[in-house]
Design an enzyme around this catalytic site. Structure first.
Site: not given
Ligand code: GRF
Length: 202
Positions: A104, A176, A87-88, A106
């Site tokens: 990354n 994901e 998150l940084k 998203h």
């Molecule tokens: C995921 O939804 C990713 O796409 C986003 O943050 C979330 C992280 O989830 N960037 P996790 O920590 O991998 O469970």
């Protein structure tokens, strides 16, 4: 052999999906980096005896700064950095240092629903509000602008029957966990090519 550093800030489900789905002979997670020492992702890394580093731009006991981190990752011969829920914002000089080596994930279909402040449930709430019938996940190279680097891979998911932002999030998370190991595997096989600013997956 791909040697990965995975950057995390929380739950770590994408870290786990790479760990569980990419064969050991293709890619190895050699470092997990976090701005938060206490999070499930770090618990997981410690259980699996993966080296962990805590990162801070300010001087803080027990934390490394980005220059020190670059040295540690070089020592570990890291050749791909995966931001998985980190998150940084990464400083520009670190991005220059690892040009085309940071990706990354998203949780939406970029270039929509990205940019500063678009993380976690903020993304899914915005998708829900928009009335979109599809969402999905995007894997892209990291450049100096939030969620802006070249798109490597995307997969969409039908959300027309989702009854809440949380349901959208669950559907997207499933995607994901499919596409991140897939893309990491492709990197390990050297099948991701940058041609004329476009990404080709062989
Ligand atoms: C995921 O939804 C990713 O796409 C986003 O943050 C979330 C992280 O989830 N960037 P996790 O920590 O991998 O469970």
């Amino acid at each position: 052999m791909l040697r990965l550093a995975v950057f995390v800030s929380g739950r770590g489900s994408n870290l786990v999906s790479i760990y569980n789905s990419v064969p050991d002979n293709k890619a190895k997670i050699v470092a997990v980096v976090s701005n938060k020492p206490d999070c499930p992702a770090i618990e997981f890394a410690k259980q699996k005896n993966i080296d962990v580093f805590f990162i801070s731009e300010k001087e803080k006991t027990g934390f490394v700064n980005y220059n020190q981190l670059a040295d540690r990752l070089a020592e570990l011969k890291v050749n791909l950095i995966v931001l998985a829920g980190f998150l940084k914002k990464i400083p520009d000089n670190f991005i220059d240092h690892f040009e085309n080596k940071i990706i990354n994930i998203h949780p939406a279909l970029l270039p929509s629903f990205g940019g500063a402040g678009m993380y976690g449930m903020n993304v899914h709430n915005a998708v829900w509000k928009s009335g979109s019938k599809v969402s999905g996940a995007t894997i892209h190279f990291v450049d100096k602008i939030y969620d802006h680097g070249r798109i490597i891979y995307q997969k969409k998911v039908d959300i027309s029957d989702a009854g809440s932002p949380e349901e959208i999030a669950a559907k997207v998370l499933k995607i994901e966990h499919e596409i991140l190991p897939y893309v990491v595997l492709k990197f390990s096989e050297n099948k991701i090519k940058i041609i004329d600013d476009k990404i080709l997956i062989e």
